[in-house]
Scaffold this motif. Structure first.
Motif: not given
Ligand code: SF4
Ligand code: SF4
Lengths: 655, 270
Positions: A282-285, A291-295, A335-343, A352-357
């Motif tokens: 689902a991730c746009p990146a 290189p970002l793959q949320p998994r 690289e994350c757009t914090t779009c939340g699609a992963c979650m 994922h997003v809180p961890r990235i932030v």
């Molecule tokens: S929020 Fe999740 S799906 Fe969206 S860019 Fe970041 S890691 Fe990818």
């Protein structure tokens, strides 16, 4: 006590001891994490667990999820049979379902037999799938997967073998009630001498596989068998999981630079990952080859925790910037757009997003290390309270030819919080002007803060610059209080979500509404009449992440489009909660996109497939991204981008 | 060895407007920032600190609220920040300013050997670029202006080699220490303060030197010591421009018109 029972007791004790030791090792690590209260609202949490874990709600959203559903439930039910199996091994003469009255025993026998068959079929299908149409972004053919699937299949086969031998030997009276075992038995010579031994052998196979499976779990990706149900219990209760504020006190650590600085939930998340790959899918990146793959991001957290397990103090493998598995590359974090699609798609609610932030916070706040474009952004925000560093006096420029009133407590009902883009970006000023017209037409009492308006701080927060965000949030909250602001209309979904959700952490409850919902409400209440024959051709709607996934606003903009044009908008392949980011969220608006292809272009391509004449957006960032993307595809003379407000302003009846 | 970085807190000039009637600057509500050139001077000082182990002291002459800017320099890594503030310093031109700054540098040099005085090329409010050279003159030390790269510092031999950016060429020069260096913005890109450093800076007190401490002759400082006086500030008259090539016009026509205008005004060297 027979020799068999004694032998089994020894095996069982060894197996359980080893399992307990493994769990102690693995879960002990989780307890190293920082505190996070996930034990509140128990009722709600139990419901979530029932609904999402036992109901497998998110799992079945993908067609093949049905297979997992079957396997999961077969497993749950066979848990009963396996518990009986183990206890029976300890006390063969006193604990056994066969001691139950016929009716009960036969029913159970039937259920277990059927469930075992279903489980076996599900396993076979899963194996076939891994070879023929493997799920994207997974290691479909990993050894781990086949070991587990093999163990489960073995378990079922041993179960059938054991029962079949007993049926053939005439020692199990539930024969006809176990159709599968009975069918297998029909191939065996009934009453033959070796059957007892056969049953014994199968019994031991079954026992050993069961215990091996149990002991393999903590060391494999199938750890999720143990953790995903509790993870659904511990899932975030609010729709938007905004990470907690930080306390800016000397001696504190800021953000997460070492794995133990995550909360225990952050660590537990990493154990719960089923490696299904849905997040990456689902991730746009990921989609645009970055290189970002949320998994993998989540996997790296887990591996870092495990690899550094014995190293107190000195960490051999850094969490950020090390080599190989278990370390996250800096660019991945940005690289994350914090779009939340992963979650949104994660079946076990990994955050994922809180961890990235968290990790961005570490880089910005502790290391002061970030992509160089951001230096200017950070300075501009701190100095002039807008991303471009434009003089605040320019904020009122859009209103030069309009009669815009300042917000006055007691007199004005709504503060129209224009936002930096709405006030300072030439294209987005048109949206602002449209909104002003709409408000006036509907007779709304509204005003602005003029040049005193400050940035809400969204980008800073998503980029991990919590320190400056906090200062900006506090300044805004103070100003809102001084000016008596209670109700706010925003033009930008990022302002909307920040004022509404993030500022709540500062103890303020503002009534914030985004213009899509506000206009929809005006139309519903009959306060805004529209001509429904606006000629904008075929309109396609793009969901803004911070409106949709973050705040669940999907229908309002679609209703408004229908009211303004007389027909429902076209839909892109990925829309609503499955929508695909424009690429600008999470502060990406201010950064260069160096790796892979461009996210906004990917989205524009997706839109163009439906051959629209107009792309409707509801966010100033999406506006910019689509404008640029269409130019990139040389389609801007055929397809225009309009904000929902512009479409509505277009449909206002002439006086 | 010591580096003294001179910084000035200036009004954010992009936000300053001139009152058309009185001809004075409207400073009200205009935020103050660290003079952008000085941020590069500070950064270069900090880089030399990291590389050679200098100690960095920052001095700034200005009103008490300049403390904000000095605190920022601490957050960025300066070792000490001194505010030179006194009513008698007020109203100074570049001459009187350089007197006070020089006084402070000399005072610092009493305790520790002075290596470099680092200045920004100019300030964005005065734009004179005179204070740095003024300090060098008053200190009687080497003067290196328009520096866009520091090649190396030889602490033992007490020399410094820098690159100066002149019109159309570069010039690499060496000079004995102590030296006053005025840097260009291209020299580096400033760092960002980390939160631990900011928190540390919030708690550090800024040293205040008024004239009781400085003991300067009042005739040489402030308004009295200034050689220049401001008579009037005004924005220059500008003839109204003309926009060619409105949306209705064809680009070809606009281009023709543009060429005609340029010929009329004799802007093309034909
Ligand atoms: S929020 Fe999740 S799906 Fe969206 S860019 Fe970041 S890691 Fe990818
Ligand atoms: S994080 Fe969630 S969605 Fe992603 S692979 Fe793991 S379980 Fe699947």
């Amino acid at each position: 006590m027979t020799a068999t029972v004694t032998a089994f007791i020894i095996v069982l004790i060894l197996a359980i001891a080893f399992f307990a030791y493994s769990c102690y090792q693995r879960f002990g690590l989780v307890l190293k994490g920082k505190p996070d209260n996930r034990f509140n609202a128990i009722g709600k949490r139990l419901w979530n667990m029932l609904f999402y874990a036992f109901g497998q709600r998110r799992v079945v959203k993908k067609p093949f999820g049905i297979n997992h559903f079957v396997l999961f439930w077969a497993f749950m039910i066979l848990l009963i049979s396996n518990t009986e199996f183990l206890l029976n091994g300890l006390a063969p003469d006193t604990i056994s379902f066969s001691l139950l009255p016929d009716g009960a025993y036969f029913t159970l026998a039937l259920i277990f037999d059927i469930m075992s068959l279903l489980a076996l079929i599900a396993v076979v299908l899963a194996i076939i799938r891994r070879f023929t149409f493997p799920p994207p972004y997974t290691e479909a053919k990993s050894r781990d997967a086949f070991v587990i699937l093999g163990l489960v299949a073995g378990l079922m086969i041993a179960f059938f073998g054991m029962n079949a031998c007993e049926i053939a030997a005439g020692t199990d009276r539930a024969g006809v009630w176990m159709p599968v075992a009975n069918w297998v038995a029909s191939w065996l010579p009934s009453g033959a001498a070796g059957l007892d031994t056969g049953a014994q052998v199968c019994w031991w196979f079954h026992a050993i596989i069961l215990l091996a499976f149990l002991n393999y779990l903590p060391y494999s990706k199938h750890m999720h068998v143990l953790t995903s149900i509790p993870n659904c219990f511990f899932k975030a209760l609010e729709k938007v999981k905004t990470q907690p504020r930080e306390e800016f006190k000397k001696g504190n650590t800021f953000g997460v630079g070492e794995v133990e600085n995550f909360t225990w939930k952050g660590l537990f998340d990493s154990y719960s990952c089923t490696e299904c790959g849905r997040c990456s899918d689902a991730c746009p990146a990921t989609f645009t080859g970055k290189p970002l793959q949320p998994r993998l991001f989540i996997h790296d957290i887990k591996m870092n925790l495990l690899k550094n397990a014995d190293k107190d103090g000195h960490k051999e493998l850094p969490l950020i910037g090390g080599e190989g598995e278990g370390s996250v590359k800096e660019e991945v974090i940005w690289e994350c757009t914090t779009c939340g699609a992963c979650m949104e798609v994660c079946p076990v609610f990994i955050e994922h997003v809180p961890r990235i932030v968290d990790m961005r916070r570490h880089l910005v706040e502790t290391k002061a290390k970030f992509p160089e474009e951001l230096l200017l952004l950070f300075e501009n925000m701190e100095q002039r309270s807008n991303p471009w560093g434009i003089a605040p006096a320019e904020r009122t420029k859009w209103a030069a030819d309009l009669d815009v009133k300042p917000f006055e407590a007691g007199k004005t009902e709504y503060l129209f919080y224009v936002g930096c883009a709405g006030a300072l970006d030439a294209r987005n000023r048109h949206t602002t002007i449209s909104l002003a017209k709409i408000f006036d037409k509907a007779g709304i009492s509204w005003g602005t803060l003029g040049r005193d308006e400050m940035c809400c701080g969204d980008s800073l927060r998503r980029l991990g610059n919590e320190y400056v965000f906090e200062k900006m949030a506090q300044a805004n909250i103070k100003m809102f209080a001084e000016k008596g602001v209670k109700k706010i209309i925003t033009q930008c979904p990022h302002c909307f979500s920040t004022l509404k959700n993030d500022y709540r952490q500062y103890g303020v409850e503002l009534e914030v509404v985004h213009h899509t919902e506000f206009i929809n409400q005006l139309i519903r209440e009959g306060r805004l009449k529209l001509k429904s024959d606006t000629d904008l051709g075929k309109i396609i709607y793009h969901d803004s992440c911070y409106l949709g996934r973050y705040n669940g606003i999907y229908e309002a903009p679609r209703h408004v489009i229908a009211s303004a044009t007389g027909s429902a908008p076209l839909e892109m392949e990925r829309s609503r909660d499955n929508g695909f980011c424009c690429g600008a969220g999470g502060g990406r608006m201010w950064m260069e996109e160096k790796e892979g292809s461009l996210i906004n272009v990917a989205r524009v391509e997706e839109a163009l497939k439906k051959e629209p004449d107009t792309v409707c957006v509801a966010c100033p960032y999406c506006m910019t991204m689509f404008d640029d993307g269409l130019k990139d595809k040389e389609a801007s003379d055929k397809v225009r981008v309009l904000d929902l407000a512009e479409i509505v302003a277009n449909a206002l009846p002439d006086e | 060895m010591l580096i003294v970085a001179c910084v000035k807190q200036v009004p954010d000039t992009t936000q300053v407007k001139v009152d058309p009637e009185t001809g004075t600057l409207i400073r009200e509500g205009v935020p103050f920032i660290m003079n952008p050139y000085d941020t590069h001077a500070l950064e270069e000082s900090l880089r030399l600190k990291d590389k050679y182990g200098f100690r960095v002291a920052v001095i700034s002459m200005g009103p008490p609220n300049a403390e904000v800017t000095l605190r920022k320099t601490l957050a960025l890594g300066a070792d000490e920040a001194i505010l030179l503030s006194d009513r008698v310093f007020g109203g100074a031109d570049t001459l009187a300013t350089s007197m006070v700054l020089t006084g402070a540098i000399k005072k610092l040099a009493e305790k520790e050997e002075l290596g470099i005085v680092m200045c920004g090329r100019q300030t964005i409010d005065g734009d004179t670029a005179q204070v740095g050279p003024g300090i060098a003159t008053r200190l009687g030390c080497s003067q290196l202006t328009l520096v866009d790269r520091i090649e190396e510092v030889d602490i033992k031999a007490k020399t410094i080699k820098v690159r100066r950016k002149l019109e159309g060429r570069h010039e690499v020069v060496s000079a004995p220490l102590p030296a006053m260096i005025a840097v260009l913005r291209e020299i580096n890109s400033p760092r960002y303060p980390s939160v631990p450093m900011r928190l540390e800076a919030e708690d550090t007190s800024i040293v205040l030197w008024d004239n009781k401490v400085m003991q300067m002759d009042e005739a040489t400082i402030g308004l009295q010591g200034s050689a220049t006086q401001v008579r009037k500030i005004f924005s220059p008259e500008r003839a109204k421009g003309e926009i060619l090539g409105g949306e209705a016009d064809k680009p070809e026509d606009s281009a023709k018109l543009l060429i005609t205008r340029m010929i009329e005004k004799d802007l093309l060297s034909l």
